[in-house]
Design a protein around this motif. Structure first.
Motif, mmCIF file in Angstrom:
data_model
loop_
_atom_site.group_PDB
_atom_site.id
_atom_site.type_symbol
_atom_site.label_atom_id
_atom_site.label_comp_id
_atom_site.label_asym_id
_atom_site.label_seq_id
_atom_site.Cartn_x
_atom_site.Cartn_y
_atom_site.Cartn_z
ATOM 1 N N HIS A 1 0.667 -1.119 0.132
ATOM 2 C CA HIS A 1 -0.544 -0.063 -0.174
ATOM 3 C C HIS A 1 0.904 1.384 -0.051
ATOM 4 C CE1 HIS A 1 -3.252 2.721 0.759
ATOM 5 N NE2 HIS A 1 -2.589 3.135 1.664
ATOM 6 N N ARG A 2 1.586 1.520 1.149
ATOM 7 C CA ARG A 2 2.882 2.313 0.683
ATOM 8 C C ARG A 2 3.159 2.819 -0.358
ATOM 9 N NH1 ARG A 2 3.871 0.768 6.168
ATOM 10 N NH2 ARG A 2 5.933 -0.637 5.068
ATOM 11 N N SER A 3 3.455 1.525 -1.532
ATOM 12 C CA SER A 3 4.650 1.619 -2.582
ATOM 13 C C SER A 3 3.653 1.925 -3.691
ATOM 14 C CB SER A 3 4.990 0.547 -2.780
ATOM 15 O OG SER A 3 5.980 -0.231 -2.166
ATOM 16 N N ASP B 1 -6.115 0.000 -5.347
ATOM 17 C CA ASP B 1 -7.486 -1.046 -4.671
ATOM 18 C C ASP B 1 -7.083 -1.697 -3.589
ATOM 19 O OD1 ASP B 1 -8.539 1.551 -4.174
ATOM 20 O OD2 ASP B 1 -10.068 0.912 -5.891
ATOM 21 N N LEU B 2 -6.357 -2.315 -2.477
ATOM 22 C CA LEU B 2 -6.241 -3.728 -2.057
ATOM 23 C C LEU B 2 -7.492 -4.669 -1.649
ATOM 24 C CD1 LEU B 2 -3.044 -3.513 -0.380
ATOM 25 C CD2 LEU B 2 -3.769 -5.520 -2.178
ATOM 26 N N HIS B 3 -8.006 -5.614 -2.331
ATOM 27 C CA HIS B 3 -9.021 -6.016 -1.023
ATOM 28 C C HIS B 3 -8.432 -7.902 -0.413
ATOM 29 C CE1 HIS B 3 -11.811 -3.938 -2.577
ATOM 30 N NE2 HIS B 3 -11.328 -3.998 -3.526
ATOM 31 N N LEU B 4 -8.831 -7.866 0.497
ATOM 32 C CA LEU B 4 -8.055 -9.337 1.663
ATOM 33 C C LEU B 4 -9.515 -10.046 1.747
ATOM 34 C CD1 LEU B 4 -5.987 -11.219 2.701
ATOM 35 C CD2 LEU B 4 -6.410 -9.984 4.794
ATOM 36 N N VAL C 1 -2.762 -14.883 -16.751
ATOM 37 C CA VAL C 1 -2.291 -13.910 -17.174
ATOM 38 C C VAL C 1 -2.138 -13.349 -16.139
ATOM 39 C CG1 VAL C 1 -1.049 -11.508 -18.154
ATOM 40 C CG2 VAL C 1 -2.518 -13.333 -19.600
ATOM 41 N N GLN C 2 -0.771 -12.726 -15.318
ATOM 42 C CA GLN C 2 -0.672 -12.464 -13.627
ATOM 43 C C GLN C 2 -0.722 -11.038 -14.304
ATOM 44 O OE1 GLN C 2 3.083 -13.340 -12.349
ATOM 45 N NE2 GLN C 2 1.647 -13.786 -9.967
ATOM 46 N N MET C 3 -1.660 -10.164 -13.375
ATOM 47 C CA MET C 3 -1.574 -9.147 -13.598
ATOM 48 C C MET C 3 0.197 -8.831 -12.797
ATOM 49 S SD MET C 3 -5.237 -8.131 -12.140
ATOM 50 C CE MET C 3 -4.992 -6.549 -11.580
ATOM 51 N N PRO C 4 0.358 -6.656 -13.127
ATOM 52 C CA PRO C 4 1.509 -6.241 -13.039
ATOM 53 C C PRO C 4 1.341 -6.403 -11.160
ATOM 54 C CG PRO C 4 0.785 -5.610 -14.869
ATOM 55 C CD PRO C 4 -0.124 -6.648 -13.590
ATOM 56 N N ALA C 5 -0.024 -6.116 -11.035
ATOM 57 C CA ALA C 5 0.528 -6.019 -9.168
ATOM 58 C C ALA C 5 -0.031 -7.180 -8.315
ATOM 59 C CB ALA C 5 -1.503 -4.919 -9.108
ATOM 60 N N ALA C 6 0.223 -8.295 -9.014
ATOM 61 C CA ALA C 6 -0.377 -9.465 -8.430
ATOM 62 C C ALA C 6 1.653 -9.799 -7.935
ATOM 63 C CB ALA C 6 -1.089 -10.387 -8.889
ATOM 64 N N ARG C 7 2.022 -9.489 -9.231
ATOM 65 C CA ARG C 7 3.521 -9.689 -9.459
ATOM 66 C C ARG C 7 4.746 -9.206 -8.435
ATOM 67 N NH1 ARG C 7 2.289 -10.226 -15.112
ATOM 68 N NH2 ARG C 7 3.603 -7.719 -15.748
ATOM 69 N N ALA C 8 3.899 -7.853 -7.928
ATOM 70 C CA ALA C 8 4.411 -6.548 -7.080
ATOM 71 C C ALA C 8 4.272 -6.763 -5.953
ATOM 72 C CB ALA C 8 3.916 -5.801 -7.795
ATOM 73 N N PHE C 9 3.216 -7.267 -5.618
ATOM 74 C CA PHE C 9 2.843 -7.877 -4.611
ATOM 75 C C PHE C 9 3.717 -9.673 -4.498
ATOM 76 C CE2 PHE C 9 0.204 -10.581 -1.528
ATOM 77 C CZ PHE C 9 0.217 -9.605 -0.042
ATOM 78 N N GLU C 10 4.016 -10.561 -5.390
ATOM 79 C CA GLU C 10 4.000 -11.618 -4.720
ATOM 80 C C GLU C 10 6.264 -11.028 -4.303
ATOM 81 O OE1 GLU C 10 4.130 -13.778 -8.130
ATOM 82 O OE2 GLU C 10 2.375 -14.917 -7.719
ATOM 83 N N ARG C 11 6.574 -10.136 -4.980
ATOM 84 C CA ARG C 11 7.932 -9.494 -4.667
ATOM 85 C C ARG C 11 7.871 -9.800 -3.205
ATOM 86 N NH1 ARG C 11 8.535 -8.140 -9.723
ATOM 87 N NH2 ARG C 11 7.307 -5.878 -9.246
ATOM 88 N N LEU C 12 7.089 -8.534 -3.024
ATOM 89 C CA LEU C 12 7.150 -8.236 -1.675
ATOM 90 C C LEU C 12 6.851 -9.002 0.210
ATOM 91 C CD1 LEU C 12 5.129 -5.078 -1.200
ATOM 92 C CD2 LEU C 12 7.096 -4.416 -1.257
ATOM 93 N N ILE C 13 6.305 -10.491 -0.407
ATOM 94 C CA ILE C 13 6.026 -11.201 0.378
ATOM 95 C C ILE C 13 6.560 -12.896 0.455
ATOM 96 C CG2 ILE C 13 3.704 -10.911 0.718
ATOM 97 C CD1 ILE C 13 2.768 -13.521 -1.057
#
Length: 305
Positions: A116-118, A123-126, A280-292
């Motif tokens: 979220h900071r980056s 919009d994040l949904h958990l 097809v994986q979204m760029p946002a998903a790839r970015a989140f994967e790197r963080l976790i």
């Protein structure tokens, strides 16, 4: 003959809405234009797709089959549009993360905060659910990230090892096991009330399999559908449980719970990330994967970049 996608969209909207008038409102077109478009489409495919009734329309068997394909096609179209928007420096879009309870509660909060900071405009949904439900959400294209605690047997999903997790017996501070100076004899565990998560939980599957492997059969079990509720019950002196060590660090530090090793029993499990082959994986998903990613994996990815 290739299907006319414009006419397919008209038909699919009418089938979903149940009437030509409601479809006209949704598509901002005139009702006669939609009626003609559907008739032309039926002529193109060579069969009747809708039964016209006094109160609306109902898809025929052929119409139902085609409508299912149409929804899949238009879902892919929406995903493509969202991906294109997200490519613009991740400055818009939505990321839907599904995680089973232990992972969502104890393991990805930091990743969510850093994401979220980056990328504050995403919009994040958990979504928090048990392993089987998270798998179903991924199959239904309702989430982009799926993190689960237990193995999933499904040919339509790909499971990749995400990280390792250790599970250990917990007891209340006044429980007789709390004073043990040696690993607990496994036979003594069979005399206790063992609190388990609900069926479908990855934690339950791992614990049940480990106990069966070591021939441990508790005299009584109790199901509670929340790790937090299990911890509170154990701390109050009602039964014992086997949970992820990541979930109890705070209460162990406060002295409310004790972790007790079991002689000859080591329960370590793999946590999994689920995906759909070919999706097809979204760029946002790839970015989140790197963080976790676990620290070692993140370092390796950075060195290889």
């Amino acid at each position: 003959m290739p299907l006319n996608l414009h006419l397919l969209r008209l038909f699919a909207t009418v089938a979903r809405a149940g009437s030509f008038s409601r479809a006209a409102e949704i598509l901002h077109l005139s009702q006669p234009a939609i009626s003609k478009g559907v008739r032309d489409f039926e002529e193109q495919v060579g069969c009747r797709l809708l039964d016209r009734e006094p109160k609306g329309v109902r898809p025929t068997a052929e119409g139902l089959a085609l409508a299912r394909h149409a929804e899949t096609l238009f879902a892919a179209e929406r995903a493509a549009e969202e991906e294109l928007r997200a490519v613009r420096n991740l400055d818009s879009g939505t990321l839907r993360v599904g995680a089973s309870t232990t992972i969502a509660t104890y393991m990805i909060a930091d990743g969510l905060a850093r994401f979220h900071r980056s990328h504050p405009n995403i919009d994040l949904h958990l979504v928090i659910a048990n392993t089987r439900d998270i798998a179903d959400l991924m199959l239904g294209h309702e989430i982009e990230i799926a993190l689960v605690e237990g193995p999933v047997e499904d040919d339509k999903l790909l499971a990749r090892a995400w990280r390792n997790d250790v599970m250990e017996l917990i007891v209340g501070r006044d429980h007789p096991f709390a004073a043990a100076r040696q690993p607990l004899d496994r036979a003594r565990l069979a005399e206790e009330i063992l609190i388990l998560r609900e069926p479908g939980s990855g934690s339950r599957e791992v614990v049940a399999q480990a106990l069966a492997t070591h021939g441990i059969a508790p005299a009584r079990t109790l199901e509670i559908g929340s790790t937090e509720a299990i911890k509170q019950a154990v701390a109050a002196g009602f039964g014992v449980s086997i949970v992820s060590t990541a979930t109890v660090a705070d209460q162990v530090q406060l002295g409310k719970l004790r972790q007790v090793p079991i002689d000859g029993v080591h329960i370590a499990r793999t946590l999994w990330q689920l995906d759909m082959p070919g999706r097809v994986q979204m760029p946002a998903a790839r970015a989140f994967e790197r963080l976790i990613q676990p620290p070692a994996d993140a370092a390796a990815a950075s060195n290889g970049a």
